[in-house]
Design an enzyme around this catalytic site. Structure first.
Site, mmCIF file in Angstrom:
data_model
loop_
_atom_site.group_PDB
_atom_site.id
_atom_site.type_symbol
_atom_site.label_atom_id
_atom_site.label_comp_id
_atom_site.label_asym_id
_atom_site.label_seq_id
_atom_site.Cartn_x
_atom_site.Cartn_y
_atom_site.Cartn_z
ATOM 1 N N LEU A 35 -5.619 5.770 -1.397
ATOM 2 C CA LEU A 35 -5.754 5.612 0.060
ATOM 3 C C LEU A 35 -5.011 6.708 0.809
ATOM 4 O O LEU A 35 -5.435 7.138 1.883
ATOM 5 C CB LEU A 35 -5.198 4.248 0.491
ATOM 6 C CG LEU A 35 -5.925 3.028 -0.043
ATOM 7 C CD1 LEU A 35 -5.104 1.776 0.211
ATOM 8 C CD2 LEU A 35 -7.294 2.915 0.610
ATOM 9 N N GLY A 36 -3.877 7.110 0.267
ATOM 10 C CA GLY A 36 -3.090 8.119 0.950
ATOM 11 C C GLY A 36 -1.875 8.498 0.134
ATOM 12 O O GLY A 36 -1.558 7.850 -0.866
ATOM 13 N N HIS A 78 2.220 3.063 6.486
ATOM 14 C CA HIS A 78 2.941 3.073 5.210
ATOM 15 C C HIS A 78 3.358 4.502 4.825
ATOM 16 O O HIS A 78 4.528 4.761 4.518
ATOM 17 C CB HIS A 78 2.009 2.462 4.148
ATOM 18 C CG HIS A 78 2.484 2.516 2.734
ATOM 19 N ND1 HIS A 78 2.933 1.400 2.054
ATOM 20 C CD2 HIS A 78 2.569 3.549 1.838
ATOM 21 C CE1 HIS A 78 3.270 1.749 0.817
ATOM 22 N NE2 HIS A 78 3.052 3.045 0.658
ATOM 23 N N GLU A 79 2.411 5.439 4.871
ATOM 24 C CA GLU A 79 2.716 6.801 4.412
ATOM 25 C C GLU A 79 3.731 7.494 5.326
ATOM 26 O O GLU A 79 4.577 8.262 4.854
ATOM 27 C CB GLU A 79 1.436 7.637 4.310
ATOM 28 C CG GLU A 79 0.369 7.092 3.362
ATOM 29 C CD GLU A 79 0.817 6.910 1.924
ATOM 30 O OE1 GLU A 79 1.831 7.513 1.527
ATOM 31 O OE2 GLU A 79 0.154 6.145 1.200
ATOM 32 N N GLN A 115 12.529 -7.170 -5.358
ATOM 33 C CA GLN A 115 11.142 -7.567 -5.637
ATOM 34 C C GLN A 115 10.664 -6.882 -6.895
ATOM 35 O O GLN A 115 10.987 -5.725 -7.140
ATOM 36 C CB GLN A 115 10.289 -7.183 -4.412
ATOM 37 C CG GLN A 115 8.795 -7.329 -4.589
ATOM 38 C CD GLN A 115 8.022 -7.002 -3.318
ATOM 39 O OE1 GLN A 115 8.458 -7.284 -2.210
ATOM 40 N NE2 GLN A 115 6.861 -6.391 -3.471
ATOM 41 N N VAL A 168 17.555 -0.192 0.737
ATOM 42 C CA VAL A 168 17.618 -0.906 2.013
ATOM 43 C C VAL A 168 18.168 -2.296 1.714
ATOM 44 O O VAL A 168 17.666 -2.988 0.832
ATOM 45 C CB VAL A 168 16.213 -1.006 2.666
ATOM 46 C CG1 VAL A 168 16.233 -1.913 3.878
ATOM 47 C CG2 VAL A 168 15.692 0.384 3.028
ATOM 48 N N HIS A 184 9.098 2.405 -1.616
ATOM 49 C CA HIS A 184 8.377 1.141 -1.765
ATOM 50 C C HIS A 184 9.361 -0.008 -1.835
ATOM 51 O O HIS A 184 10.434 0.108 -2.446
ATOM 52 C CB HIS A 184 7.497 1.167 -3.020
ATOM 53 C CG HIS A 184 6.320 2.076 -2.884
ATOM 54 N ND1 HIS A 184 5.927 2.932 -3.873
ATOM 55 C CD2 HIS A 184 5.452 2.259 -1.846
ATOM 56 C CE1 HIS A 184 4.852 3.602 -3.457
ATOM 57 N NE2 HIS A 184 4.557 3.226 -2.234
HETATM 58 N N1 ARG Z 1 -0.322 5.159 -1.419
HETATM 59 C C1 ARG Z 1 -0.869 3.831 -1.376
HETATM 60 C C2 ARG Z 1 -2.187 3.832 -2.133
HETATM 61 O O1 ARG Z 1 -2.957 4.775 -2.020
HETATM 62 C C3 ARG Z 1 -1.083 3.373 0.043
HETATM 63 C C4 ARG Z 1 -1.128 1.901 0.205
HETATM 64 C C5 ARG Z 1 -1.380 1.511 1.645
HETATM 65 N N2 ARG Z 1 -1.649 0.095 1.780
HETATM 66 C C6 ARG Z 1 -2.438 -0.410 2.741
HETATM 67 N N3 ARG Z 1 -2.597 -1.704 2.854
HETATM 68 N N4 ARG Z 1 -3.059 0.351 3.593
HETATM 69 O O2 ARG Z 1 -2.497 2.898 -2.860
HETATM 70 ZN ZN ZN Z 2 3.528 4.285 -0.904
HETATM 71 CA CA CA Z 3 16.114 -3.935 -0.878
#
Ligand code: ARG
Ligand code: ZN
Ligand code: CA
Length: 256
Positions: free
Chosen positions: A125-126, A165-166, A196, A190, A175
């Site tokens: 996704l990114g 997120h990015e 988790q 943090v 993460h």
């Molecule tokens: N780098 C992560 C990927 O490509 C981005 C996740 C973003 N999550 C979202 N719900 N948009 O998997």
């Molecule tokens: Zn990420």
């Molecule tokens: Ca933490």
């Protein structure tokens, strides 16, 4: 620092003419900026869905994003560049960030947040570059179906949260699960995010327990998890301190 920091943004749309949908509209670009301006000011309406046990931790990141109105030479711009490519898709190898490799050169990273939008392959996704990396590749890459809302954006990643997120990574956030593959000893550095195990996906049900973090469990609704766009809607106070610290150091030149 106090108050709101303004980040000038340039969006580089890199598209293959054989696939016209990759050339996303100005409107889709602007929709992403609007999402960022809600998410980074705790103005996103879905913030109301935060489980009561986490409500006190939800924080305003105090950032404002605006498409650049001056290009690097000082000329007026709408903050969007459009570049044709022959590439079918890109990966996380940074080729999209240079005209010599079928992409678009970034604008100086000390003055702009560079966002590249293109077709990413392999379900990616990114991806982002953390503070302190080479300036020529600094910024964030997002796939065109995961950028903004409307247009080519496709569910369940059509609410603009991939960029939220990015850009968190670009501001030094890790993460939330600490990238330790369920070992429970990794950290996101943090304090107010629970320990988790691994990433959450889809729309998890509260509470989701891992690493002995009962009763509240994972903070899967945090932007730095991997939940669906509709299931992530908060940064914590501690994450905001970490982002603001980046703005006071490695990122100090870009934020006014
Ligand atoms: N780098 C992560 C990927 O490509 C981005 C996740 C973003 N999550 C979202 N719900 N948009 O998997
Ligand atoms: Zn990420
Ligand atoms: Ca933490």
């Amino acid at each position: 620092r106090e108050g709101i920091t303004l980040i000038p943004v340039v969006v580089h749309v890199v598209h293959n003419p054989a696939s016209p949908a990759q050339n996303i509209s100005d409107e889709q670009v602007r929709s992403q900026i609007d999402v960022l301006n809600r998410d980074y000011r705790r103005d996103n309406p879905d913030s109301a869905q935060t489980p009561p046990v986490f409500k006190d931790l939800v924080a305003d990141a105090r950032l404002r994003f605006a498409l650049a109105d001056k290009d690097p030479s000082g000329s007026p711009t709408d903050g969007i560049t459009r570049t044709e490519t022959t590439a079918q898709s890109f990966t996380d190898d940074d080729k999209v960030k240079s005209s010599s490799t079928g992409g678009a050169d970034g604008w100086p990273s000390d003055a702009y947040l560079n966002l590249w939008v293109c077709r990413l392959g392999g379900g990616l996704l990114g991806y982002a570059q953390f503070p302190g990396g080479p300036s020529g590749t600094d910024g964030v890459v997002i796939t065109y179906t995961g950028f903004g809302t409307g247009g080519a954006a496709a569910a369940p990643f059509d609410l603009g949260r991939t960029a939220t997120h990015e850009i968190g990574h670009w501001l030094n956030l890790r993460h939330i699960w600490g990238d330790d593959d369920n070992a429970c000893n990794g950290s996101d550095f943090v304090d107010d995010t629970p320990n988790q195990g691994g990433p959450n996906q889809g729309k998890p049900e509260f509470p989701h327990i891992s690493c002995g973090n009962e009763p509240n469990g994972d903070m899967f609704m945090n932007y730095m998890d991997y939940s669906d766009d509709a299931a992530m809607f908060m940064f914590t106070e501690g994450q905001v301190r970490r982002m603001q610290a980046a703005l006071d150091s490695a990122r100090s030149s870009v934020g006014a």
